[in-house]
Scaffold this active site. Structure first.
Site, mmCIF file in Angstrom:
data_model
loop_
_atom_site.group_PDB
_atom_site.id
_atom_site.type_symbol
_atom_site.label_atom_id
_atom_site.label_comp_id
_atom_site.label_asym_id
_atom_site.label_seq_id
_atom_site.Cartn_x
_atom_site.Cartn_y
_atom_site.Cartn_z
ATOM 1 N N ASP A 311 21.630 52.484 -3.913
ATOM 2 C CA ASP A 311 20.620 52.490 -2.841
ATOM 3 C C ASP A 311 19.350 51.786 -3.327
ATOM 4 O OD1 ASP A 311 19.369 52.995 -0.471
ATOM 5 O OD2 ASP A 311 19.180 55.151 -0.754
ATOM 6 N N LYS A 313 17.650 49.224 -1.931
ATOM 7 C CA LYS A 313 16.707 48.828 -0.877
ATOM 8 C C LYS A 313 15.972 47.526 -1.239
ATOM 9 C CE LYS A 313 15.963 53.420 1.124
ATOM 10 N NZ LYS A 313 16.768 54.266 0.223
ATOM 11 N N ASP A 316 12.883 41.608 -0.972
ATOM 12 C CA ASP A 316 12.107 40.420 -1.341
ATOM 13 C C ASP A 316 12.730 39.159 -0.741
ATOM 14 O OD1 ASP A 316 10.180 38.816 -2.768
ATOM 15 O OD2 ASP A 316 10.084 40.430 -4.248
#
EC number: 2.4.2.10
Length: 478
Positions: A311, A313, A316
């Site tokens: 996880d 996330k 960018d």
């Protein structure tokens, strides 16, 4: 004060302007009503607020008594304030944009979910401004049944609002305003002809709403398909693999192993591995991480037949996430079957994963919604994340979401965090729902359970209970 007196007073303070004006709706009008000047006439402003309140409530026209009032920014704010003070009704304020500091809230004030709000506006043409406010009130759980305005320009707002279930109350219409000015000799000659021609040409002409505010198309009937069928519909190989795994292992339980010690995490994985389809990790919170941990975790996953979900996330630009995914200390692409991705950088973020995904066969999970209170993953953001998933089906295996929406296709795996048997919340904004509610009512595929399992005295036994609840609810849909 009656309507005639009010119209003449507005004319006296130059709130009624004649000339050529472009309205927000795009229509060119020979008459413009500028109610902002009323803030300089407190007695008049108070009278307007009281007349509007009486129009809705003292005449018995309201669908429901309001708990709150809310003015549409910005002209209606002082009107709503006057109404709030005079009638002792609490008020909330809708910002046109959320602050980047402080509370960062779009709706300010004290309220609770389900409160009924009277929306206050100065005048309406298409109804777009009102619907923008209603949308933002709805987004925080507030309910709207009635809208009150001083002036209805009679150009489609009433029809647009009623079509979406809102009752519009107006103190007077444009036709009544014009007739009052004519009777008082305030509108004559060529100006009268222009205004009259405009009204004749535009009376009850519906001004199209922006696409984001137009009534939604009827939702298609959702025909639930079993996981084995959806495996064939998935374009991403990891999505197909997960659907097949869930079907054969008879589990749609994922466990969030948010532990900071590698051995505790490995022990948990060994204990609950037979109950789950996915183990979710946050590798960057493990204090004593090393490469041996990953080797051990992969062995346990192979032994018990579950997938590993990091996880991370990612959020960018594409070039940066490529290195975050493939390089660095963790080299996530080499061992994670799936990873989470935010969409704030735009759809180009997906390009950064393509080489790693192709080499290792993993999949992306886009964050469409979150389970935390006040999450900004709502509305247009959610819509765009679903669109991004649908446009990148080979790379995107599914969505992290709180509900199945019509535009979510059957080839996507829908995974929902924030699940516990005790559907309350914690002190840090997490909100919980039960397995039955998520799988049956919200119609998603996989429940993600964290503390409800790993903080229990018997994680394996508790995991089995969650597995049974989620799987039996899934089966009951067919």
């Amino acid at each position: 004060m009656n309507i005639k007196e009010l119209v003449l007073k507005l004319n006296e303070i130059d709130a009624i302007k004649l000339g050529e004006f472009k309205l927000k709706s795009g229509i060119i009008s020979p008459i413009y009503i500028d109610l902002r000047v009323t803030v300089s006439s407190p007695p008049l402003l108070a009278a307007i607020a009281e007349m509007m309140y009486q129009k809705v409530y003292k005449s018995g026209n309201a669908q429901e008594t309001p708990a709150l009032v809310c003015g549409v920014p910005y002209t209606a704010l002082p009107i709503a304030t006057g109404m709030s003070i005079a009638n002792n009704i609490p008020m909330v304020v809708r910002r046109k944009e959320a602050k980047a500091y402080g509370t960062k809230q779009l709706i300010e004030g004290r309220f609770k979910e389900g409160d009924n709000v009277l929306v206050v506006e100065d005048l309406v043409t298409s109804g777009a401004s009102v619907l923008e406010t209603v949308r933002d009130l709805n987004s925080v759980g507030l309910k709207v049944t009635d809208v009150v305005v001083l002036l209805d320009r009679q150009q489609g707002a009433r029809q647009a609002l009623e079509k979406q279930g809102y009752r519009l109350h107006s103190v007077f219409t444009m036709e009544e305003l014009i007739n009052t000015l004519i009777e008082a000799g305030k509108l004559t000659g060529r100006t009268l002809e222009l205004v009259q021609s405009f009204l004749d040409a535009n009376r009850n002409v519906v001004v199209p709403l922006p696409p984001t505010l137009a009534p939604p198309a009827p939702a298609p009937i959702v025909i639930n398909k079993p996981f084995e069928e959806r495996a064939k519909l998935a374009s991403n190989p990891m999505a197909s693999k997960l659907f097949t795994l869930m079907s054969s292992k008879k589990t749609n339980l994922a466990v969030a192993a948010d532990l900071t010690d590698k051995q505790q995490l490995l022990d948990l994985a060994e204990s609950i591995g037979s109950e789950i389809c996915v183990l979710k990790t946050h590798v960057d919170i493990i204090d004593n991480y090393d490469e041996e941990f990953i080797k051990s975790l992969k062995c346990i996953a192979a032994k018990h037949n579950f997938l590993i979900f990091e996880d991370r996330k990612f959020a960018d630009i594409g070039n940066t996430v490529k290195y975050q995914f493939e390089n660095g200390v963790y080299k996530i692409s080499k061992w994670a079957d799936m990873v989470t991705v935010h969409g704030v950088a735009g759809s180009s973020i997906v390009d950064g994963f393509k080489s790693g995904l192709k080499e290792y066969g993993s999949g992306l999970l886009l964050l469409a919604q979150m389970s935390s209170k006040g999450s900004l993953c709502v509305g247009d953001y959610t819509t765009q994340m679903i669109e991004m998933a649908n446009n990148n089906k080979e790379e995107v295996m599914g969505l992290i979401c709180q509900e199945r929406l019509p535009s979510m296709t059957d080839g996507l795996v829908l995974m929902t965090p924030g699940v516990q048997f005790n559907s309350t919340g914690d002190a840090m904004g997490q909100q919980y729902n039960t397995p039955e509610y998520i799988i049956k009512e919200k119609n998603t595929d996989v429940i993600i359970v964290g503390r409800g399992i790993y903080q229990s005295n018997d994680p394996k036994s508790v995991a089995n209970k969650y597995r049974t609840a989620a799987w039996e609810t899934y089966q009951s849909k067919f």
